[in-house]
Design a protein around this motif. Sequence first.
Motif, PDB file in Angstrom:
ATOM      1  N   ALA A   9       1.654  -7.302   3.278  1.00 26.56           N
ATOM      2  CA  ALA A   9       1.866  -7.143   4.714  1.00 26.56           C
ATOM      3  C   ALA A   9       0.576  -7.241   5.519  1.00 26.56           C
ATOM      4  O   ALA A   9       0.604  -7.674   6.667  1.00 26.56           O
ATOM      5  N   ASP A  10      -0.542  -6.883   4.918  1.00 26.74           N
ATOM      6  CA  ASP A  10      -1.814  -6.970   5.643  1.00 26.74           C
ATOM      7  C   ASP A  10      -2.334  -8.403   5.713  1.00 26.74           C
ATOM      8  O   ASP A  10      -3.316  -8.693   6.391  1.00 26.74           O
ATOM      9  N   GLY A  11      -1.675  -9.318   5.000  1.00 28.44           N
ATOM     10  CA  GLY A  11      -2.064 -10.724   5.009  1.00 28.44           C
ATOM     11  C   GLY A  11      -3.248 -11.036   4.116  1.00 28.44           C
ATOM     12  O   GLY A  11      -3.606 -12.192   3.932  1.00 28.44           O
ATOM     13  N   LYS A  12      -3.866 -10.028   3.539  1.00 26.70           N
ATOM     14  CA  LYS A  12      -5.080 -10.225   2.737  1.00 26.70           C
ATOM     15  C   LYS A  12      -4.797 -10.285   1.241  1.00 26.70           C
ATOM     16  O   LYS A  12      -5.361 -11.100   0.540  1.00 26.70           O
ATOM     17  N   GLY A  13      -3.939  -9.410   0.770  1.00 20.80           N
ATOM     18  CA  GLY A  13      -3.673  -9.349  -0.662  1.00 20.80           C
ATOM     19  C   GLY A  13      -2.501 -10.211  -1.073  1.00 20.80           C
ATOM     20  O   GLY A  13      -1.624 -10.544  -0.272  1.00 20.80           O
ATOM     21  N   ARG A  14      -2.504 -10.583  -2.346  1.00 20.22           N
ATOM     22  CA  ARG A  14      -1.411 -11.357  -2.940  1.00 20.22           C
ATOM     23  C   ARG A  14      -1.106 -10.778  -4.306  1.00 20.22           C
ATOM     24  O   ARG A  14      -2.009 -10.355  -5.013  1.00 20.22           O
ATOM     25  N   LEU A  25      15.513 -12.052  -5.836  1.00 20.13           N
ATOM     26  CA  LEU A  25      14.155 -11.825  -5.345  1.00 20.13           C
ATOM     27  C   LEU A  25      13.883 -10.356  -5.042  1.00 20.13           C
ATOM     28  O   LEU A  25      12.806  -9.853  -5.357  1.00 20.13           O
ATOM     29  N   LEU A  26      14.823  -9.638  -4.465  1.00 20.24           N
ATOM     30  CA  LEU A  26      14.621  -8.212  -4.173  1.00 20.24           C
ATOM     31  C   LEU A  26      14.321  -7.434  -5.446  1.00 20.24           C
ATOM     32  O   LEU A  26      13.419  -6.594  -5.468  1.00 20.24           O
ATOM     33  N   ASP A  27      15.056  -7.705  -6.512  1.00 20.60           N
ATOM     34  CA  ASP A  27      14.834  -6.997  -7.780  1.00 20.60           C
ATOM     35  C   ASP A  27      13.439  -7.283  -8.324  1.00 20.60           C
ATOM     36  O   ASP A  27      12.760  -6.378  -8.829  1.00 20.60           O
ATOM     37  N   VAL A  28      13.001  -8.525  -8.228  1.00 17.37           N
ATOM     38  CA  VAL A  28      11.657  -8.900  -8.687  1.00 17.37           C
ATOM     39  C   VAL A  28      10.613  -8.173  -7.848  1.00 17.37           C
ATOM     40  O   VAL A  28       9.651  -7.611  -8.380  1.00 17.37           O
ATOM     41  N   ALA A  29      10.809  -8.153  -6.546  1.00 15.07           N
ATOM     42  CA  ALA A  29       9.867  -7.476  -5.645  1.00 15.07           C
ATOM     43  C   ALA A  29       9.768  -5.993  -5.972  1.00 15.07           C
ATOM     44  O   ALA A  29       8.664  -5.450  -6.103  1.00 15.07           O
ATOM     45  N   GLN A  30      10.886  -5.343  -6.123  1.00 12.91           N
ATOM     46  CA  GLN A  30      10.879  -3.910  -6.405  1.00 12.91           C
ATOM     47  C   GLN A  30      10.286  -3.610  -7.776  1.00 12.91           C
ATOM     48  O   GLN A  30       9.579  -2.612  -7.943  1.00 12.91           O
ATOM     49  N   ALA A  31      10.518  -4.464  -8.755  1.00 12.15           N
ATOM     50  CA  ALA A  31       9.955  -4.259 -10.095  1.00 12.15           C
ATOM     51  C   ALA A  31       8.431  -4.342 -10.077  1.00 12.15           C
ATOM     52  O   ALA A  31       7.772  -3.774 -10.951  1.00 12.15           O
ATOM     53  N   HIS A  32       7.894  -5.021  -9.064  1.00  8.84           N
ATOM     54  CA  HIS A  32       6.438  -5.161  -8.942  1.00  8.84           C
ATOM     55  C   HIS A  32       5.888  -4.353  -7.772  1.00  8.84           C
ATOM     56  O   HIS A  32       4.811  -4.643  -7.252  1.00  8.84           O
ATOM     57  N   LEU A  33       6.656  -3.332  -7.368  1.00  4.48           N
ATOM     58  CA  LEU A  33       6.254  -2.343  -6.367  1.00  4.48           C
ATOM     59  C   LEU A  33       5.925  -2.908  -4.991  1.00  4.48           C
ATOM     60  O   LEU A  33       5.104  -2.370  -4.260  1.00  4.48           O
ATOM     61  N   MET A  34       6.600  -3.989  -4.633  1.00  6.91           N
ATOM     62  CA  MET A  34       6.455  -4.506  -3.275  1.00  6.91           C
ATOM     63  C   MET A  34       7.222  -3.582  -2.330  1.00  6.91           C
ATOM     64  O   MET A  34       8.251  -3.026  -2.713  1.00  6.91           O
ATOM     65  N   PRO A  35       6.741  -3.404  -1.106  1.00 10.87           N
ATOM     66  CA  PRO A  35       7.365  -2.444  -0.185  1.00 10.87           C
ATOM     67  C   PRO A  35       8.622  -2.978   0.497  1.00 10.87           C
ATOM     68  O   PRO A  35       8.698  -3.078   1.717  1.00 10.87           O
ATOM     69  N   HIS A 100       6.167 -13.770   2.316  1.00 10.87           N
ATOM     70  CA  HIS A 100       5.299 -12.827   3.020  1.00 10.87           C
ATOM     71  C   HIS A 100       6.088 -11.551   3.282  1.00 10.87           C
ATOM     72  O   HIS A 100       7.229 -11.614   3.754  1.00 10.87           O
ATOM     73  N   ILE A 101       5.458 -10.423   2.978  1.00 12.22           N
ATOM     74  CA  ILE A 101       6.056  -9.134   3.278  1.00 12.22           C
ATOM     75  C   ILE A 101       5.779  -8.864   4.761  1.00 12.22           C
ATOM     76  O   ILE A 101       4.622  -8.883   5.184  1.00 12.22           O
ATOM     77  N   PRO A 102       6.804  -8.623   5.572  1.00 13.48           N
ATOM     78  CA  PRO A 102       6.571  -8.382   7.002  1.00 13.48           C
ATOM     79  C   PRO A 102       5.717  -7.128   7.226  1.00 13.48           C
ATOM     80  O   PRO A 102       5.800  -6.167   6.461  1.00 13.48           O
ATOM     81  N   SER A 103       4.930  -7.146   8.276  1.00 13.91           N
ATOM     82  CA  SER A 103       4.069  -5.996   8.567  1.00 13.91           C
ATOM     83  C   SER A 103       4.885  -4.736   8.794  1.00 13.91           C
ATOM     84  O   SER A 103       4.412  -3.633   8.540  1.00 13.91           O
ATOM     85  N   GLU A 104       6.129  -4.874   9.223  1.00 16.16           N
ATOM     86  CA  GLU A 104       6.991  -3.704   9.423  1.00 16.16           C
ATOM     87  C   GLU A 104       7.315  -3.006   8.114  1.00 16.16           C
ATOM     88  O   GLU A 104       7.738  -1.856   8.119  1.00 16.16           O
ATOM     89  N   ASN A 107       4.867   0.519   5.910  1.00 12.88           N
ATOM     90  CA  ASN A 107       4.992   1.958   5.783  1.00 12.88           C
ATOM     91  C   ASN A 107       5.793   2.392   4.563  1.00 12.88           C
ATOM     92  O   ASN A 107       5.832   3.561   4.236  1.00 12.88           O
ATOM     93  N   MET A 108       6.404   1.438   3.898  1.00 11.42           N
ATOM     94  CA  MET A 108       7.151   1.749   2.680  1.00 11.42           C
ATOM     95  C   MET A 108       6.197   1.776   1.499  1.00 11.42           C
ATOM     96  O   MET A 108       5.100   1.238   1.561  1.00 11.42           O
ATOM     97  N   GLN A 109       6.620   2.387   0.422  1.00  7.68           N
ATOM     98  CA  GLN A 109       5.797   2.481  -0.767  1.00  7.68           C
ATOM     99  C   GLN A 109       5.498   1.100  -1.329  1.00  7.68           C
ATOM    100  O   GLN A 109       6.332   0.223  -1.332  1.00  7.68           O
ATOM    101  N   GLY A 110       4.287   0.900  -1.820  1.00  5.61           N
ATOM    102  CA  GLY A 110       3.915  -0.361  -2.452  1.00  5.61           C
ATOM    103  C   GLY A 110       2.557  -0.829  -1.987  1.00  5.61           C
ATOM    104  O   GLY A 110       1.903  -0.161  -1.208  1.00  5.61           O
ATOM    105  N   PRO A 111       2.077  -1.994  -2.486  1.00  6.00           N
ATOM    106  CA  PRO A 111       0.766  -2.495  -2.104  1.00  6.00           C
ATOM    107  C   PRO A 111       0.655  -2.714  -0.599  1.00  6.00           C
ATOM    108  O   PRO A 111       1.608  -3.101   0.049  1.00  6.00           O
ATOM    109  N   ARG A 112      -0.519  -2.439  -0.079  1.00  9.09           N
ATOM    110  CA  ARG A 112      -0.770  -2.614   1.359  1.00  9.09           C
ATOM    111  C   ARG A 112      -1.921  -3.535   1.578  1.00  9.09           C
ATOM    112  O   ARG A 112      -2.846  -3.636   0.951  1.00  9.09           O
TER     113      ARG A 112
END
Length: 112
Positions: A9-14, A25-35, A100-104, A107-112
Amino acid sequence: MMRVTFVHADGKGRTEVEAEPGSILLDVAQAHLMPLEGTCEGQMACSTCHVIVAKEDFDRLPPASEMEEDMLDLAAGVRRTSRLSCQISLTAEMGALTVHIPSESRNMQGPR
């Protein structure tokens, strides 16, 4: 296997991960702690799994259903290439996908 790249969401990390074709895709994202919350557990009753698909990948996805489009109307920060990650089934033909993870979602748990 296919490669999925999540742009934080910060646009810097990948975060780049391998995913099995047929995965959602949601399951993959959650398994890798995406917010991405996915409050409705893929039932298209919320928009908490909203992602922005990279322009170069967007046209390779099947079109969103009318119901998905309606849910996206409720999401914050929607763009032309926005999708609900719970509605994206990964296929081998995709090869790779960048979202891209939206900036909104910051605030959820995961990489920032």
